[in-house]
Every structure is written in C-alpha cells, then in structure tokens.
Design a protein around this motif. Sequence first.
Motif, short mmCIF file in Angstrom:
data_model
loop_
_atom_site.label_atom_id
_atom_site.label_comp_id
_atom_site.label_asym_id
_atom_site.label_seq_id
_atom_site.Cartn_x
_atom_site.Cartn_y
_atom_site.Cartn_z
N GLY A 190 0.79 -1.23 0.00
CA GLY A 190 0.00 0.00 0.00
C GLY A 190 0.81 1.27 0.00
O GLY A 190 0.25 2.36 -0.06
N GLU A 191 2.13 1.16 0.05
CA GLU A 191 2.99 2.35 0.05
C GLU A 191 3.83 2.37 -1.22
O GLU A 191 4.35 1.34 -1.66
CB GLU A 191 3.90 2.36 1.27
CG GLU A 191 3.18 2.53 2.59
CD GLU A 191 4.15 2.67 3.75
OE1 GLU A 191 5.38 2.76 3.48
OE2 GLU A 191 3.70 2.69 4.90
N ARG A 192 3.95 3.55 -1.80
CA ARG A 192 4.77 3.68 -3.00
C ARG A 192 6.24 3.84 -2.61
O ARG A 192 6.60 4.73 -1.85
CB ARG A 192 4.32 4.88 -3.84
CG ARG A 192 5.06 5.01 -5.17
CD ARG A 192 4.31 5.88 -6.15
NE ARG A 192 3.07 5.28 -6.57
CZ ARG A 192 2.95 4.36 -7.52
NH1 ARG A 192 4.04 3.92 -8.15
NH2 ARG A 192 1.77 3.87 -7.84
N GLN A 193 7.07 2.92 -3.13
CA GLN A 193 8.49 2.93 -2.80
C GLN A 193 9.32 3.09 -4.08
O GLN A 193 8.87 2.72 -5.17
CB GLN A 193 8.89 1.63 -2.09
CG GLN A 193 8.19 1.45 -0.75
CD GLN A 193 8.69 0.22 -0.02
OE1 GLN A 193 9.73 -0.35 -0.35
NE2 GLN A 193 7.96 -0.20 1.01
N ARG A 194 10.50 3.63 -3.88
CA ARG A 194 11.41 3.86 -5.00
C ARG A 194 12.41 2.72 -5.09
O ARG A 194 12.97 2.28 -4.08
CB ARG A 194 12.14 5.19 -4.82
CG ARG A 194 13.23 5.46 -5.85
CD ARG A 194 13.81 6.83 -5.67
NE ARG A 194 15.04 7.01 -6.44
CZ ARG A 194 15.36 8.11 -7.10
NH1 ARG A 194 14.54 9.14 -7.08
NH2 ARG A 194 16.49 8.20 -7.76
#
Length: 251
Positions: A190-194
């Motif tokens: 659910g979290e946008r990561q690089r």
Amino acid sequence: MYDVSTRKRALALAAQGRSLNSVSRETGISRSTIQRWLIRLEPLRRTAPCVRCQDPRQMPGDQAAYAHLLGLYLGDGHIISKPRQHYLSITCTASWAGLIDAAEDAMRKVLPWPSISRLQRAGGVDVKSYSKHWTCMFPQHGPGRKHERAIALEPWQQAIVDEHPWEFIRGLIHSDGCRITNWTTRLVAGERQRFEYPRYCFSNKSADIMRLFTNALDRVGVDWRQMNTCNISIARKASVALMDTHVGPKF
C-alpha cells in the motif's frame, strides 16, 4: 645551422605523416627548410612498413586491442587523410582519464611506431596518432559523417570482432554508450516505494553501427532492447552483470 640530431628529429616527425606546418611548430624549424631536407637529404623512407600494405591477408598483431580501437573509432573517432596530413583521432570526455589512457594504449598496440599526441579542448581531449596507414586499418574511412554512409566490416575485421566481441563492445560503449542508474516506483503493502537499477545504454545515428553492436551483443548472450532508431538499452539483471564483468562504466 642545424645539427644532425635536430635534422633527424624533424625528418622522423615528418615520416610519421605529420604536416610540415605541425613539424615546424614543434621544432621551430621553418617549413621551407624541412621541405628542402625531405627533397634533397632524407635518406630514409618517410613511413614505416604497414602489415596491411605488405600483405592484405595480414591482420594487426594485437587483435584484442584492434577490436577495442575499432569500437572507439566507430563511436567517437575519425581519420584525417590529406596529402601531408594523416591521423586517427579519438575524442574523449576530459573527465574520463582512464578512457583517454586506454585509447592511447590501443593505438600504440595496433600501430606501435607513429607519434601520439593529446589535444585538450573545451570539455574533451582528442587522442591523435599520426600515420597514413590508419586508413589501411580502418577502411570504413570515407567522405562525410559515418551515419550518412554505409558502414560494413571487411571479412578480416569481422573475424577479429567474432574472436574478441567483448573488446569491440567495450570500445562502442565507452565511446557512444554509458552505464547509468535508473529508478522507478511501485506500490509495496500500500505504500509507493522507490527502486533503483543499473542499465547500459548505447546511442548512435548509424543503423549499420547499431547493427554491428547488437550482433556482438547477441554473440555473447546479452539481452538488449531497441528503444528507438538511435538507442539500445540493456537492463535485464543477468545481462547487466555480464556487461559489468566485461565492460564496466567509463572511468
């Protein structure tokens, strides 16, 4: 007016294919004097023997160095061939000291006897080797830009590239390519990561040179993707690892 050693030095520079103006500037001897020595006094041939001139079946002695230099030439090199001026020039970005040294080293291994110089200019260094026989080594030389004319390897050149594909690939990448770090984002829990990943890129306007590059990649088992008419990308993890082992970034 000039001693024997001075005259011999001037004649030796001229024998390397240097223009009389260039020899005059380096030695301080007038152009007319050097020309008079060449006409009346020079006891030696003006050029050293060339294996390709002596026997077209002969190949350069150090074929690995030749494959590397061929890649550099097709990427960022050119040959000047005029009546009194002959040289191969490889243009390198000034910040890549290792690339500049490697270009000079390859030139010395392919043709050991010509003089080599480095010309500093804005942002770059031209590594130059003076000999009319560079046209024998690189028959792709011709009028106009390389991407505006057909570029094809002679059978003897192709045999060298087939034997030393990694050296050829390294020359092309270190002239018209690079290793970069790309990044992308994706949702994780659910979290946008690089995420970052390395890849190699090669760019050239010549379709023929692009084909020579991708043929060499196919030969060594490197997966590649054509992004557009002028750009090749190598991004698969296993292929990048192969490139890191045999090519590596510029330095």
